[in-house]
Design a protein around this motif. Structure first.
Motif, PDB file in Angstrom:
ATOM      1  N   MET A 352      -7.471  -7.425  14.693  1.00 61.69           N
ATOM      2  CA  MET A 352      -6.210  -7.656  14.992  1.00 61.69           C
ATOM      3  C   MET A 352      -5.360  -6.389  14.933  1.00 61.69           C
ATOM      4  N   LEU A 353      -4.956  -5.915  16.215  1.00 64.47           N
ATOM      5  CA  LEU A 353      -4.187  -4.530  16.358  1.00 64.47           C
ATOM      6  C   LEU A 353      -2.692  -4.895  16.399  1.00 64.47           C
ATOM      7  N   ALA A 354      -1.645  -4.534  15.947  1.00 63.69           N
ATOM      8  CA  ALA A 354      -0.401  -5.105  16.319  1.00 63.69           C
ATOM      9  C   ALA A 354       0.544  -3.991  15.772  1.00 63.69           C
ATOM     10  N   TYR A 355       1.883  -4.059  16.526  1.00 62.55           N
ATOM     11  CA  TYR A 355       2.856  -2.953  15.968  1.00 62.55           C
ATOM     12  C   TYR A 355       4.489  -3.589  16.065  1.00 62.55           C
ATOM     13  N   GLN A 373      -0.644  12.307  19.489  1.00 62.70           N
ATOM     14  CA  GLN A 373      -2.001  12.687  18.807  1.00 62.70           C
ATOM     15  C   GLN A 373      -2.080  12.138  17.466  1.00 62.70           C
ATOM     16  N   ILE A 374      -0.882  12.418  16.633  1.00 66.82           N
ATOM     17  CA  ILE A 374      -0.988  11.745  15.293  1.00 66.82           C
ATOM     18  C   ILE A 374      -1.268  10.315  15.128  1.00 66.82           C
ATOM     19  N   LEU A 375      -0.712   9.694  16.040  1.00 68.95           N
ATOM     20  CA  LEU A 375      -0.946   8.092  16.142  1.00 68.95           C
ATOM     21  C   LEU A 375      -2.268   7.907  16.565  1.00 68.95           C
ATOM     22  N   ILE A 376      -2.861   8.633  17.490  1.00 72.29           N
ATOM     23  CA  ILE A 376      -4.172   8.240  18.021  1.00 72.29           C
ATOM     24  C   ILE A 376      -5.264   8.637  16.835  1.00 72.29           C
ATOM     25  N   HIS A 377      -4.913   9.531  16.021  1.00 70.12           N
ATOM     26  CA  HIS A 377      -6.098   9.795  14.772  1.00 70.12           C
ATOM     27  C   HIS A 377      -5.893   8.804  13.817  1.00 70.12           C
ATOM     28  N   LEU A 378      -4.614   8.271  13.676  1.00 67.83           N
ATOM     29  CA  LEU A 378      -4.366   7.308  12.503  1.00 67.83           C
ATOM     30  C   LEU A 378      -5.063   5.917  12.947  1.00 67.83           C
ATOM     31  N   ILE A 379      -4.472   5.311  14.067  1.00 69.53           N
ATOM     32  CA  ILE A 379      -5.351   4.130  14.580  1.00 69.53           C
ATOM     33  C   ILE A 379      -6.745   4.198  14.763  1.00 69.53           C
ATOM     34  N   ALA A 380      -7.258   5.481  15.155  1.00 71.46           N
ATOM     35  CA  ALA A 380      -8.520   5.249  15.158  1.00 71.46           C
ATOM     36  C   ALA A 380      -9.209   5.318  14.027  1.00 71.46           C
ATOM     37  N   ASN A 381      -8.775   5.921  12.853  1.00 71.25           N
ATOM     38  CA  ASN A 381      -9.264   6.035  11.638  1.00 71.25           C
ATOM     39  C   ASN A 381      -9.447   4.582  11.145  1.00 71.25           C
ATOM     40  N   SER A 387     -13.308  -3.803   9.060  1.00 69.51           N
ATOM     41  CA  SER A 387     -14.454  -4.809   9.450  1.00 69.51           C
ATOM     42  C   SER A 387     -13.776  -5.883  10.371  1.00 69.51           C
ATOM     43  N   SER A 388     -14.732  -6.678  10.782  1.00 68.72           N
ATOM     44  CA  SER A 388     -14.283  -7.753  11.701  1.00 68.72           C
ATOM     45  C   SER A 388     -13.410  -8.675  10.792  1.00 68.72           C
ATOM     46  N   ASN A 389     -12.566  -9.397  11.595  1.00 70.20           N
ATOM     47  CA  ASN A 389     -11.583 -10.275  11.062  1.00 70.20           C
ATOM     48  C   ASN A 389     -10.415  -9.430  10.291  1.00 70.20           C
ATOM     49  N   GLY A 390     -10.461  -8.000  10.205  1.00 70.36           N
ATOM     50  CA  GLY A 390      -9.517  -7.341   9.522  1.00 70.36           C
ATOM     51  C   GLY A 390      -8.025  -7.393  10.343  1.00 70.36           C
ATOM     52  N   GLN A 391      -7.264  -6.259  10.104  1.00 67.74           N
ATOM     53  CA  GLN A 391      -6.079  -6.050  10.723  1.00 67.74           C
ATOM     54  C   GLN A 391      -5.536  -4.557  10.618  1.00 67.74           C
ATOM     55  N   VAL A 392      -4.854  -4.348  11.623  1.00 68.61           N
ATOM     56  CA  VAL A 392      -4.274  -3.059  11.482  1.00 68.61           C
ATOM     57  C   VAL A 392      -2.826  -3.200  12.185  1.00 68.61           C
TER      58      VAL A 392
END
Length: 492
Positions: A352-355, A373-381, A387-392
């Motif tokens: 789940m990815l939300a903001y 660029q900063i946000l891309i690198h942090l979200i990608a990491n 893992s599956s069923n995790g959250q960002v």
């Protein structure tokens, strides 16, 4: 013949116009050489026990007045010093201790401190404000050291008549003749605003002359001081050159280490790809094995592609870092777009990815295109190590003079002993089966470089098996448009 100065005529011009001196005998000195002349004279007067009356007008600063006070300390109560100054006393007393000649006001009154100085104020607009002098008078010694600081618009005109070193802008006259010195003193005394009821000029036998032996010793001392100055200059230059060479050597070593790391990182996926290709040639290979090796080839190709792009991006950022311009940007203009780009990748992994970013947040200062660029690198990491069923989660908030952008995940976390290493080039956290090996290990290095240029910083909190939180702090833009805190790279 007593001829006074005027507001449009300096002592330097007076001596030339009265034909008491000629332009061929005028030299140009640096402030350091002028100070050396003063010090040499004070040394001579003390060593030869010459009790002279002094007329002085010197630049502001302790380094200048300390020479005169040194002589006065030797003379004690018998000192007879006339100190000329121009301007407001209160503001002058704030003068620094450097040997620079540039100041709004030229000289300050000397503090008494038990030494009988006579402070004489000159008219503020007088041409003497651009001149400095030390005149000494005694039965054995007459000397005049006069320095004139011409205005910039007159330097070319003067240079056509007098040979001037462009770096040494002080026109200097040095003289030991009683007649010239008396004329200079009479001209100065005639034009003072506050003068004593009696003449400041000391009566000395007209047959008195400066002893030739003392003149010889004076120039010997001056030569010695010039040698010392040159010696220190050479040593300082050598020291600076050594520092520069050491810095270049360090930079070369860093580049060598960086190049070695790049080569090593590029070699690793190539080795894996060669291994997979050699195994794929086996006629007895099962379909499941073939599929696994094909997947390995795809993964290593992606990793090498990521490495190449990461190295090129980092090299471009470091090369153009100082020239990157800052722009005011709103988090609400950047975060939704980046998050939507990574939604399919997160969905595919079951994450789940939300903001949560308010439109009311103030804008921040960041290098052009840097926030994205900063946000891309942090979200990608975060997605890579979750893992599956995790959250960002991505969240924005105000914290004092900064706006914070927080990227929090429920991933594998980072071992405490490795947190300080994660911003190193090519460093990847080794944290188990969830690790995605396609990362280049350069994303956080790029983030740190962009934040440094923007005047921001990043902090990390993490626990194994619980996740990580990366908090980016960027200086907010106030209504006046000023930067809340000047970026380090701009304050140089």
């Amino acid at each position: 013949m007593k001829v006074s100065l005027t507001q449009d005529k300096s002592l330097f011009q007076f001596l030339l116009e009265q034909k008491l001196y000629n332009s061929q005998s005028v030299s140009s000195l640096s402030p350091a050489s002028f100070l050396s002349l003063l010090s040499s004279q004070v040394d001579l007067l003390i060593e030869e026990e010459v009790r002279a009356t002094l007329w002085v007008k010197l630049p502001p600063g302790k380094i200048w007045r300390s020479e005169i006070q040194r002589y006065c300390s030797w003379l004690g109560n018998s000192a007879n010093i006339f100190n000329y100054y121009v301007g407001d006393v209160a503001s002058d007393n704030k003068a620094s201790g450097s040997n620079s000649l540039r100041s709004k006001n030229n000289i300050t009154p000397f503090e008494q401190n038990g030494i009988p100085f006579t402070n004489i104020e000159l008219k503020r607009e007088h041409q003497l404000q651009r001149e400095y002098f030390l005149i000494a008078q005694s039965p054995r010694w007459f000397s005049l050291i006069l320095c004139h600081r011409p205005r910039k618009n007159l330097r070319k005109q003067i240079a056509s008549k007098i040979k001037i070193n462009k770096k040494h802008f002080l026109l200097t006259i040095t003289n030991f003749e009683q007649k010239i010195i008396y004329s200079a003193l009479e001209a100065i005394e005639k034009d003072t605003v506050k003068s004593n009821s009696t003449s400041t000029i000391v009566d000395v036998n007209s047959n008195s002359t400066t002893e030739s032996t003392l003149i010889a010793k004076f120039f010997t001392k001056q030569l010695q001081r010039q040698e010392e100055i040159q010696y220190h200059r050479i040593n300082n230059r050598l020291f600076k050159l050594k520092q520069q060479n050491q810095k270049l050597e360090n930079n070369l070593q860093l580049k060598d280490d960086y190049l070695s790391s790049v080569c090593q990182e590029l070699r690793t996926p190539l080795t894996h790809m060669k291994t997979a290709l050699s195994l794929l040639n086996s006629p007895s290979m099962k379909n499941t094995q073939r599929q696994r090796y094909l997947q390995m080839l795809s993964s290593q190709c992606e990793r090498q592609n990521s490495l190449i792009h990461g190295v090129l991006d980092l090299a471009e950022i470091e090369r153009n870092l100082e020239e990157m311009t800052l722009e005011a940007v709103h988090l609400s203009d950047i975060v939704p777009g980046v998050v939507s780009t990574y939604q399919p990748i997160a969905h595919e992994k079951g994450i789940m990815l939300a903001y949560t970013v308010s439109n009311e947040l103030p804008s921040v200062w960041c290098v052009r295109g840097g926030l994205k660029q900063i946000l891309i690198h942090l979200i990608a990491n975060s997605i890579r190590f979750t893992s599956s069923n995790g959250q960002v989660w991505v969240r924005g908030r105000v914290h004092g003079k900064y706006v914070e952008l927080e990227v929090r995940d429920t991933g594998v976390g980072i071992p405490e002993h490795e947190i300080h290493k994660i911003f190193e080039r090519f460093y990847r956290v080794r944290s188990g089966a969830t690790e995605d090996s396609t990362g280049a290990g350069l994303g956080l290095t790029i983030v740190q470089q962009l934040l440094w240029r923007s005047g921001g910083f990043i902090s990390v909190k993490s626990k194994l098996s619980e996740g990580s939180t990366f908090t980016v702090s960027l200086p907010r833009v106030f209504e006046s448009g000023r930067i809340s805190q000047t970026p380090k790279s701009l304050s140089k």
